[in-house]
Design a protein around this motif. Structure first.
Motif, PDB file in Angstrom:
ATOM      1  N   TYR A 298     -15.324  15.319   6.370  1.00  0.00           N
ATOM      2  CA  TYR A 298     -14.242  16.103   5.753  1.00  0.00           C
ATOM      3  C   TYR A 298     -13.372  15.177   4.909  1.00  0.00           C
ATOM      4  O   TYR A 298     -12.998  15.498   3.788  1.00  0.00           O
ATOM      5  CB  TYR A 298     -13.432  16.800   6.846  1.00  0.00           C
ATOM      6  CG  TYR A 298     -12.392  17.764   6.323  1.00  0.00           C
ATOM      7  CD1 TYR A 298     -12.724  19.079   6.025  1.00  0.00           C
ATOM      8  CD2 TYR A 298     -11.072  17.353   6.138  1.00  0.00           C
ATOM      9  CE1 TYR A 298     -11.776  19.968   5.534  1.00  0.00           C
ATOM     10  CE2 TYR A 298     -10.119  18.237   5.654  1.00  0.00           C
ATOM     11  CZ  TYR A 298     -10.473  19.538   5.359  1.00  0.00           C
ATOM     12  OH  TYR A 298      -9.529  20.407   4.873  1.00  0.00           O
ATOM     13  N   GLY A 299     -13.070  14.025   5.496  1.00  0.00           N
ATOM     14  CA  GLY A 299     -12.352  12.992   4.749  1.00  0.00           C
ATOM     15  C   GLY A 299     -10.847  13.167   4.801  1.00  0.00           C
ATOM     16  O   GLY A 299     -10.337  14.276   4.905  1.00  0.00           O
ATOM     17  N   ALA A 300     -10.154  12.050   4.753  1.00  0.00           N
ATOM     18  CA  ALA A 300      -8.693  12.067   4.800  1.00  0.00           C
ATOM     19  C   ALA A 300      -8.187  10.703   4.395  1.00  0.00           C
ATOM     20  O   ALA A 300      -8.904   9.709   4.523  1.00  0.00           O
ATOM     21  CB  ALA A 300      -8.228  12.367   6.226  1.00  0.00           C
ATOM     22  N   THR A 301      -6.964  10.683   3.907  1.00  0.00           N
ATOM     23  CA  THR A 301      -6.373   9.376   3.634  1.00  0.00           C
ATOM     24  C   THR A 301      -5.523   8.975   4.830  1.00  0.00           C
ATOM     25  O   THR A 301      -4.821   9.816   5.412  1.00  0.00           O
ATOM     26  CB  THR A 301      -5.487   9.404   2.369  1.00  0.00           C
ATOM     27  OG1 THR A 301      -4.534  10.453   2.514  1.00  0.00           O
ATOM     28  CG2 THR A 301      -6.304   9.627   1.120  1.00  0.00           C
ATOM     29  N   HIS A 302      -5.621   7.725   5.187  1.00  0.00           N
ATOM     30  CA  HIS A 302      -4.840   7.166   6.297  1.00  0.00           C
ATOM     31  C   HIS A 302      -5.006   7.937   7.594  1.00  0.00           C
ATOM     32  O   HIS A 302      -4.026   8.233   8.281  1.00  0.00           O
ATOM     33  CB  HIS A 302      -3.347   7.099   5.929  1.00  0.00           C
ATOM     34  CG  HIS A 302      -3.085   6.249   4.746  1.00  0.00           C
ATOM     35  ND1 HIS A 302      -2.744   6.777   3.527  1.00  0.00           N
ATOM     36  CD2 HIS A 302      -3.175   4.910   4.572  1.00  0.00           C
ATOM     37  CE1 HIS A 302      -2.604   5.796   2.658  1.00  0.00           C
ATOM     38  NE2 HIS A 302      -2.876   4.656   3.252  1.00  0.00           N
ATOM     39  N   ILE A 303      -6.230   8.265   7.924  1.00  0.00           N
ATOM     40  CA  ILE A 303      -6.459   8.855   9.246  1.00  0.00           C
ATOM     41  C   ILE A 303      -6.926   7.723  10.149  1.00  0.00           C
ATOM     42  O   ILE A 303      -7.592   6.792   9.683  1.00  0.00           O
ATOM     43  CB  ILE A 303      -7.522   9.976   9.193  1.00  0.00           C
ATOM     44  CG1 ILE A 303      -7.636  10.657  10.564  1.00  0.00           C
ATOM     45  CG2 ILE A 303      -8.884   9.454   8.733  1.00  0.00           C
ATOM     46  CD1 ILE A 303      -8.429  11.940  10.548  1.00  0.00           C
ATOM     47  N   SER A 304      -6.534   7.763  11.415  1.00  0.00           N
ATOM     48  CA  SER A 304      -7.158   6.797  12.323  1.00  0.00           C
ATOM     49  C   SER A 304      -7.643   7.503  13.566  1.00  0.00           C
ATOM     50  O   SER A 304      -7.034   8.472  14.039  1.00  0.00           O
ATOM     51  CB  SER A 304      -6.237   5.633  12.642  1.00  0.00           C
ATOM     52  OG  SER A 304      -4.970   6.103  12.915  1.00  0.00           O
ATOM     53  N   LEU A 305      -8.762   7.031  14.054  1.00  0.00           N
ATOM     54  CA  LEU A 305      -9.358   7.590  15.262  1.00  0.00           C
ATOM     55  C   LEU A 305      -9.216   6.583  16.389  1.00  0.00           C
ATOM     56  O   LEU A 305      -9.596   5.420  16.238  1.00  0.00           O
ATOM     57  CB  LEU A 305     -10.852   7.882  15.048  1.00  0.00           C
ATOM     58  CG  LEU A 305     -11.267   8.984  14.078  1.00  0.00           C
ATOM     59  CD1 LEU A 305     -12.763   9.251  14.191  1.00  0.00           C
ATOM     60  CD2 LEU A 305     -10.509  10.270  14.354  1.00  0.00           C
ATOM     61  N   ASN A 306      -8.666   7.040  17.512  1.00  0.00           N
ATOM     62  CA  ASN A 306      -8.606   6.216  18.716  1.00  0.00           C
ATOM     63  C   ASN A 306      -9.631   6.750  19.697  1.00  0.00           C
ATOM     64  O   ASN A 306      -9.622   7.951  20.002  1.00  0.00           O
ATOM     65  CB  ASN A 306      -7.224   6.304  19.366  1.00  0.00           C
ATOM     66  CG  ASN A 306      -6.126   5.835  18.428  1.00  0.00           C
ATOM     67  OD1 ASN A 306      -6.229   4.764  17.837  1.00  0.00           O
ATOM     68  ND2 ASN A 306      -5.089   6.646  18.275  1.00  0.00           N
TER      69      ASN A 306
END
Ligand code: NCD
Length: 355
Positions: free
Chosen positions: A217-225
């Motif tokens: 999907y994509g995103a700017t400045h996403i982070s996954l923990n």
């Protein structure tokens, strides 16, 4: 003696490399759904728009949606336990005006009981149904089903589609679609979000599919923990997929490091049935229990998701009562959204172009 074809000699998992499912690429009609990798962002946007529309119409009591799939038949083939996936697919098809079939008494009363294999079973069902929802314990089973359905379509002159309802510890693409739909329902965009997935990330197919779908999907400045005990970390192939998509991944076993910063908290059940050795399960079972006091450490605007079913990883029944009444808990909305997203998907693969 009949010589086996190369395909028949392969393990189920090898079909993932042997069979390349067609990308949706703007047109769902007649396509199997076996992995989130078939979807691009515009496909998700079209699907989610349809799901929003259907939700609005169903909630408004508009019965006109009920003929969208009239004359179509969906079969369910569940070789593993299910409540939500099975029943939401059934309800979705019925609410679209279609029909649903299954072997009377479940797959244990099908010819599988006589030793029939998956390729033969799936081809039998394809003779009777336009869409088949398959849940199976082996990774790659939906790819294998798709492979045989394509061959059968050449012989019969019409194509039945398989939609994966989860293949063992592999993927659960429709769950990921409803999960992302739910996140976007509350957060509008994935930009600048911290999404935290907690629990059995190794065997939990929902988190495999969801994290890949988020990356696509994509995103700017996403982070996954990714928070898990060391033994239950996210598989390396999923982490690699995310890294290659430019997603920042933080793997830890310390929930405290991330819960206060998280916008989406996705809790999961430890998949007891996937452990070969019960002692390994016992050693890990009590890690990461969501309770009201754990949730107290989360932001006010965070959302708490869970694919369900839940067991002790969401605390005691008394804890459930408190969690269920917390505005941040959206797992029942998530569960209901499953039906709307599956309605949209079924309608689209079965040829409804306008919703
Ligand atoms: C999940 C599954 O079956 O993978 N459930 C579901 O489909 N809602 C998660 C689980 O069983 O823990």
């Amino acid at each position: 003696m009949i010589a086996l074809t190369q395909a028949e000699r392969m393990t189920t998992e090898q079909y993932i490399h042997h069979y390349t499912p067609t990308k949706i690429d703007g047109d769902f009609v007649g396509k199997h759904v076996v992995t989130v990798e078939q979807f691009a962002r515009p496909d998700m946007e079209v699907l989610f728009q349809a799901a929003y529309t259907l939700r609005k119409r169903i909630h408004a009591g508009d019965r006109s949606v009920l003929d969208l799939c009239a004359g179509k038949v969906m079969a369910t083939l569940f070789f593993e336990a299910s409540t939500r996936t099975d029943m939401s697919f059934q309800a979705a098809m019925l609410r679209l005006g279609g029909e649903v079939i299954a072997t009377s008494g479940g797959v244990q009363f099908s010819s599988v009981y006589k030793g029939e294999n998956l390729p033969d079973t799936i081809r039998a069902v394809a003779c009777y149904a336009d869409a088949i929802v398959l849940r199976h314990p082996e990774v790659g089973s939906s790819y294998q089903a798709a492979y045989y359905l394509d061959q059968l379509a050449e012989r019969l002159g019409h194509q039945s589609v398989v939609i994966s309802g989860g293949d063992g510890v592999g993927e659960h693409p429709t769950q990921a679609l409803l999960d992302l739909f739910t996140i976007l329902d509350y957060k509008d965009s994935l930009d600048h979000l911290q999404v935290t997935m907690v629990g059995d990330l190794r065997y939990g197919r929902t988190v495999h599919s969801l994290s890949k779908l988020i990356a696509i999907y994509g995103a700017t400045h996403i982070s996954l923990n990714f928070v898990s005990p060391d033994a239950l970390q996210m598989p390396t192939n999923v982490v690699k997929f995310l890294n290659e998509s430019g997603i920042q991944v933080n793997q830890t076993s310390e929930l405290n490091e991330v819960i206060g910063e998280s916008d989406v908290i996705y809790w999961t059940r430890i998949q007891q049935e996937r452990f070969a050795n019960p002692a390994d399960y016992d050693a890990i079972a009590d890690h990461f229990i969501m309770t009201p006091s754990v949730l107290a450490g989360a932001k006010d605007e965070a959302i708490l998701m869970h694919p369900l079913p839940r067991k002790h990883e969401m605390g005691t029944p008394a804890d459930h009562d408190v969690l269920d009444n917390d505005a941040r808990s959206v797992y029942f909305n998530q569960m209901e959204n499953g039906m709307f997203v599956r309605m949209a998907l079924l309608a689209k693969v079965l040829g409804v172009r306008e919703i």
